[in-house]
Design a protein around this motif. Structure first.
Motif, PDB file in Angstrom:
ATOM      1  N   ALA A  61       0.835  -1.189   0.000  1.00 60.46           N
ATOM      2  CA  ALA A  61       0.000   0.000   0.000  1.00 60.46           C
ATOM      3  C   ALA A  61       0.875   1.245   0.000  1.00 60.46           C
ATOM      4  CB  ALA A  61      -0.911   0.007   1.220  1.00 60.46           C
ATOM      5  N   VAL A  62       0.392   2.261  -0.666  1.00 59.85           N
ATOM      6  CA  VAL A  62       1.078   3.545  -0.693  1.00 59.85           C
ATOM      7  C   VAL A  62       0.612   4.349   0.511  1.00 59.85           C
ATOM      8  CG1 VAL A  62       1.328   5.711  -1.978  1.00 59.85           C
ATOM      9  CG2 VAL A  62       1.284   3.536  -3.201  1.00 59.85           C
ATOM     10  N   ASN A  63       1.543   5.012   1.159  1.00 60.15           N
ATOM     11  CA  ASN A  63       1.226   5.894   2.280  1.00 60.15           C
ATOM     12  C   ASN A  63       1.365   7.330   1.807  1.00 60.15           C
ATOM     13  OD1 ASN A  63       0.905   3.737   4.162  1.00 60.15           O
ATOM     14  ND2 ASN A  63       3.112   3.616   4.333  1.00 60.15           N
ATOM     15  N   GLN A  64       0.242   8.034   1.751  1.00 60.53           N
ATOM     16  CA  GLN A  64       0.225   9.409   1.273  1.00 60.53           C
ATOM     17  C   GLN A  64      -0.036  10.367   2.422  1.00 60.53           C
ATOM     18  OE1 GLN A  64      -3.054   9.421  -1.595  1.00 60.53           O
ATOM     19  NE2 GLN A  64      -1.598   9.910  -3.207  1.00 60.53           N
ATOM     20  N   VAL A  65       0.713  11.463   2.425  1.00 59.33           N
ATOM     21  CA  VAL A  65       0.397  12.607   3.273  1.00 59.33           C
ATOM     22  C   VAL A  65       0.039  13.724   2.304  1.00 59.33           C
ATOM     23  CG1 VAL A  65       1.262  14.313   4.913  1.00 59.33           C
ATOM     24  CG2 VAL A  65       1.888  11.906   5.172  1.00 59.33           C
ATOM     25  N   ILE A  66      -1.174  14.246   2.452  1.00 60.02           N
ATOM     26  CA  ILE A  66      -1.675  15.271   1.546  1.00 60.02           C
ATOM     27  C   ILE A  66      -1.851  16.570   2.317  1.00 60.02           C
ATOM     28  CG2 ILE A  66      -3.560  15.953   0.016  1.00 60.02           C
ATOM     29  CD1 ILE A  66      -4.066  12.900  -0.389  1.00 60.02           C
ATOM     30  N   VAL A  67      -1.180  17.606   1.842  1.00 56.99           N
ATOM     31  CA  VAL A  67      -1.313  18.943   2.412  1.00 56.99           C
ATOM     32  C   VAL A  67      -2.274  19.689   1.499  1.00 56.99           C
ATOM     33  CG1 VAL A  67      -0.108  21.060   3.037  1.00 56.99           C
ATOM     34  CG2 VAL A  67       1.017  18.843   3.368  1.00 56.99           C
ATOM     35  N   LEU A  68      -3.494  19.832   1.970  1.00 59.25           N
ATOM     36  CA  LEU A  68      -4.568  20.418   1.173  1.00 59.25           C
ATOM     37  C   LEU A  68      -4.729  21.883   1.578  1.00 59.25           C
ATOM     38  CD1 LEU A  68      -6.710  19.606  -0.925  1.00 59.25           C
ATOM     39  CD2 LEU A  68      -8.158  18.902   0.958  1.00 59.25           C
ATOM     40  N   LEU A  81       1.050  21.703  13.509  1.00 61.19           N
ATOM     41  CA  LEU A  81       1.863  20.904  12.596  1.00 61.19           C
ATOM     42  C   LEU A  81       2.709  19.886  13.343  1.00 61.19           C
ATOM     43  CD1 LEU A  81       2.842  23.711  10.073  1.00 61.19           C
ATOM     44  CD2 LEU A  81       1.080  21.946   9.818  1.00 61.19           C
ATOM     45  N   ILE A  82       3.179  20.231  14.517  1.00 58.75           N
ATOM     46  CA  ILE A  82       3.931  19.280  15.335  1.00 58.75           C
ATOM     47  C   ILE A  82       3.010  18.144  15.799  1.00 58.75           C
ATOM     48  CG2 ILE A  82       5.137  18.985  17.549  1.00 58.75           C
ATOM     49  CD1 ILE A  82       6.330  21.817  17.068  1.00 58.75           C
ATOM     50  N   LYS A  83       1.783  18.486  16.193  1.00 62.92           N
ATOM     51  CA  LYS A  83       0.809  17.450  16.575  1.00 62.92           C
ATOM     52  C   LYS A  83       0.502  16.545  15.387  1.00 62.92           C
ATOM     53  CE  LYS A  83      -1.453  20.298  20.070  1.00 62.92           C
ATOM     54  NZ  LYS A  83      -2.652  21.090  20.383  1.00 62.92           N
ATOM     55  N   ALA A  84       0.332  17.141  14.206  1.00 60.91           N
ATOM     56  CA  ALA A  84       0.060  16.362  12.999  1.00 60.91           C
ATOM     57  C   ALA A  84       1.216  15.410  12.701  1.00 60.91           C
ATOM     58  CB  ALA A  84      -0.178  17.295  11.812  1.00 60.91           C
ATOM     59  N   GLU A  85       2.429  15.892  12.842  1.00 64.08           N
ATOM     60  CA  GLU A  85       3.607  15.052  12.593  1.00 64.08           C
ATOM     61  C   GLU A  85       3.631  13.852  13.544  1.00 64.08           C
ATOM     62  OE1 GLU A  85       7.839  14.049  13.783  1.00 64.08           O
ATOM     63  OE2 GLU A  85       6.472  15.336  14.902  1.00 64.08           O
ATOM     64  N   LYS A  86       3.253  14.053  14.789  1.00 65.75           N
ATOM     65  CA  LYS A  86       3.232  12.942  15.751  1.00 65.75           C
ATOM     66  C   LYS A  86       2.182  11.908  15.370  1.00 65.75           C
ATOM     67  CE  LYS A  86       5.032  15.741  19.419  1.00 65.75           C
ATOM     68  NZ  LYS A  86       5.754  15.557  20.557  1.00 65.75           N
ATOM     69  N   ILE A  87       1.023  12.360  14.916  1.00 66.44           N
ATOM     70  CA  ILE A  87      -0.030  11.440  14.483  1.00 66.44           C
ATOM     71  C   ILE A  87       0.427  10.669  13.245  1.00 66.44           C
ATOM     72  CG2 ILE A  87      -2.365  11.322  13.509  1.00 66.44           C
ATOM     73  CD1 ILE A  87      -3.022  13.739  15.410  1.00 66.44           C
ATOM     74  N   LYS A 123       3.478   9.955  12.348  1.00 70.13           N
ATOM     75  CA  LYS A 123       4.506   8.985  12.734  1.00 70.13           C
ATOM     76  C   LYS A 123       3.905   7.757  13.394  1.00 70.13           C
ATOM     77  CE  LYS A 123       8.641  11.769  12.901  1.00 70.13           C
ATOM     78  NZ  LYS A 123       9.779  12.229  13.663  1.00 70.13           N
ATOM     79  N   LYS A 124       2.793   7.920  14.106  1.00 72.97           N
ATOM     80  CA  LYS A 124       2.132   6.772  14.740  1.00 72.97           C
ATOM     81  C   LYS A 124       1.372   5.935  13.729  1.00 72.97           C
ATOM     82  CE  LYS A 124       1.547   8.629  19.381  1.00 72.97           C
ATOM     83  NZ  LYS A 124       0.602   9.123  20.383  1.00 72.97           N
ATOM     84  N   GLN A 125       0.786   6.562  12.717  1.00 71.43           N
ATOM     85  CA  GLN A 125      -0.091   5.852  11.789  1.00 71.43           C
ATOM     86  C   GLN A 125       0.617   5.258  10.584  1.00 71.43           C
ATOM     87  OE1 GLN A 125      -3.662   7.811  10.585  1.00 71.43           O
ATOM     88  NE2 GLN A 125      -4.349   8.158  12.669  1.00 71.43           N
ATOM     89  N   LEU A 126       1.716   5.863  10.162  1.00 70.96           N
ATOM     90  CA  LEU A 126       2.390   5.396   8.951  1.00 70.96           C
ATOM     91  C   LEU A 126       3.801   4.911   9.258  1.00 70.96           C
ATOM     92  CD1 LEU A 126       1.444   8.271   6.452  1.00 70.96           C
ATOM     93  CD2 LEU A 126       0.242   6.113   6.831  1.00 70.96           C
ATOM     94  N   LYS A 127       4.114   3.751   8.714  1.00 68.64           N
ATOM     95  CA  LYS A 127       5.471   3.228   8.872  1.00 68.64           C
ATOM     96  C   LYS A 127       6.457   4.114   8.122  1.00 68.64           C
ATOM     97  CE  LYS A 127       8.340  -0.764   7.954  1.00 68.64           C
ATOM     98  NZ  LYS A 127       8.492  -1.990   7.203  1.00 68.64           N
ATOM     99  N   GLU A 128       6.081   4.495   6.899  1.00 70.70           N
ATOM    100  CA  GLU A 128       6.893   5.391   6.090  1.00 70.70           C
ATOM    101  C   GLU A 128       5.972   6.133   5.133  1.00 70.70           C
ATOM    102  OE1 GLU A 128       9.671   2.826   4.190  1.00 70.70           O
ATOM    103  OE2 GLU A 128       8.189   1.976   2.846  1.00 70.70           O
ATOM    104  N   ILE A 153       7.580  19.893   6.350  1.00 73.29           N
ATOM    105  CA  ILE A 153       8.263  18.918   5.490  1.00 73.29           C
ATOM    106  C   ILE A 153       9.533  18.422   6.172  1.00 73.29           C
ATOM    107  CG2 ILE A 153       9.508  18.621   3.309  1.00 73.29           C
ATOM    108  CD1 ILE A 153       7.394  20.536   2.057  1.00 73.29           C
ATOM    109  N   ASN A 154      10.264  19.322   6.786  1.00 78.38           N
ATOM    110  CA  ASN A 154      11.482  18.924   7.496  1.00 78.38           C
ATOM    111  C   ASN A 154      11.181  18.020   8.688  1.00 78.38           C
ATOM    112  OD1 ASN A 154      14.093  20.113   6.428  1.00 78.38           O
ATOM    113  ND2 ASN A 154      12.682  21.818   6.250  1.00 78.38           N
ATOM    114  N   LEU A 155      10.053  18.228   9.345  1.00 82.27           N
ATOM    115  CA  LEU A 155       9.668  17.347  10.454  1.00 82.27           C
ATOM    116  C   LEU A 155       9.462  15.909   9.981  1.00 82.27           C
ATOM    117  CD1 LEU A 155       6.980  19.373  12.468  1.00 82.27           C
ATOM    118  CD2 LEU A 155       9.308  18.837  13.194  1.00 82.27           C
ATOM    119  N   LEU A 156       9.019  15.752   8.747  1.00 85.67           N
ATOM    120  CA  LEU A 156       8.650  14.427   8.231  1.00 85.67           C
ATOM    121  C   LEU A 156       9.809  13.622   7.643  1.00 85.67           C
ATOM    122  CD1 LEU A 156       5.286  15.282   6.436  1.00 85.67           C
ATOM    123  CD2 LEU A 156       5.606  14.289   8.708  1.00 85.67           C
ATOM    124  N   ILE A 157      10.981  14.203   7.510  1.00 85.25           N
ATOM    125  CA  ILE A 157      12.095  13.521   6.830  1.00 85.25           C
ATOM    126  C   ILE A 157      12.342  12.119   7.386  1.00 85.25           C
ATOM    127  CG2 ILE A 157      14.602  13.547   6.427  1.00 85.25           C
ATOM    128  CD1 ILE A 157      14.436  16.584   6.256  1.00 85.25           C
TER     129      ILE A 157
END
Length: 168
Positions: free
Chosen positions: A9-16, A59-65, A67-72, A111-115
Motif C-alpha cells: 500500500a502507498v502511504n500518502q500525506v496530503i497537504v490540502l 503541525l507538530i501534533k500532525a507530525e506525531k499522528i 509517525k504513529k499511523q504510517l510506517k513510512e 516537510i522537514n519534520l517528516l524527513i
C-alpha cells in the motif's frame, strides 16, 4: 513457478491548502490529509487533520499522528489550486499576504519534520494553481515551494531519492 510479491500500500500525506485534485488519490492507499476544514466531499477512507497551517503547534501534533499511523511516507502531496480572489482588494490585503507567507514557511518546517518517515524513494507531488498575473502572491507561493523542493532534493540526495512531480 513464479514468485508473487504482495502489492504494498502507498502511504500518502496530503497537504490540502486550497482546492482539491481527484487525480492524486490512489487505490489501496493509506491517506492522511492536513486541511483547513473537514473535507466532507472526500469519499475515501482517510484521516483528516484540521489545521490553518499558521500554527506550528498544530503541525507538530500532525507530525506525531503521522509517525504513529504510517510506517513510512511514499508520497507527499501539496495541493494549492482553485484560488478565488477579489482582485480589487487582493493586491492590498496585507492580512492575506502576511498569512500566505507564514503558511509557506510553516509548510517548509512541516516537510522537514517528516524527513525521518520518508521512504528512501519518495514522490513529492504538486498540484498547483496555474500562473496568473492576477494572482502574483499565489504565483510566488507556488514557485517558492518548487524552488524549496528542488534544493531539498539536492540536500537529501545521499539518503533519499526524491521525485518531484508537478501535475498540469
Amino acid at each position: 513457478m513464479p514468485v508473487q510479491t504482495a502489492k504494498m500500500a502507498v502511504n500518502q500525506v496530503i497537504v490540502l491548502l486550497n482546492g482539491n485534485d481527484d487525480r492524486i488519490y490512489k487505490e489501496d492507499t493509506n491517506i492522511i490529509i492536513l486541511s483547513k476544514e473537514d473535507n466532507k466531499l472526500l469519499e475515501k477512507n482517510c484521516t483528516i487533520l484540521q489545521t490553518n497551517f499558521e500554527s506550528i503547534e498544530d503541525l507538530i501534533k500532525a507530525e506525531k499522528i503521522i509517525k504513529k499511523q504510517l510506517k513510512e511516507i511514499n508520497e507527499l502531496v501539496i495541493i494549492n489550486k482553485n484560488i478565488g480572489l477579489n482582485m480589487i482588494s487582493y493586491q492590498y490585503d496585507y492580512k492575506f499576504i502576511k498569512e500566505n507567507y507564514l503558511i509557506l514557511t510553516n509548510i517548509f518546517f512541516f516537510i522537514n519534520l517528516l524527513i525521518s518517515k520518508f521512504d528512501k524513494n519518495i514522490d513529492l507531488i504538486l498540484s498547483l494553481e496555474r500562473d496568473s498575473h492576477y494572482k502574483i502572491h499565489s504565483n510566488i507561493f507556488n514557485e517558492s515551494i518548487i524552488n524549496y523542493l528542488n534544493i531539498f532534493k539536492k540536500d537529501l540526495k545521499e539518503s533519499h531519492n526524491l521525485n518531484i512531480k508537478i501535475l498540469d
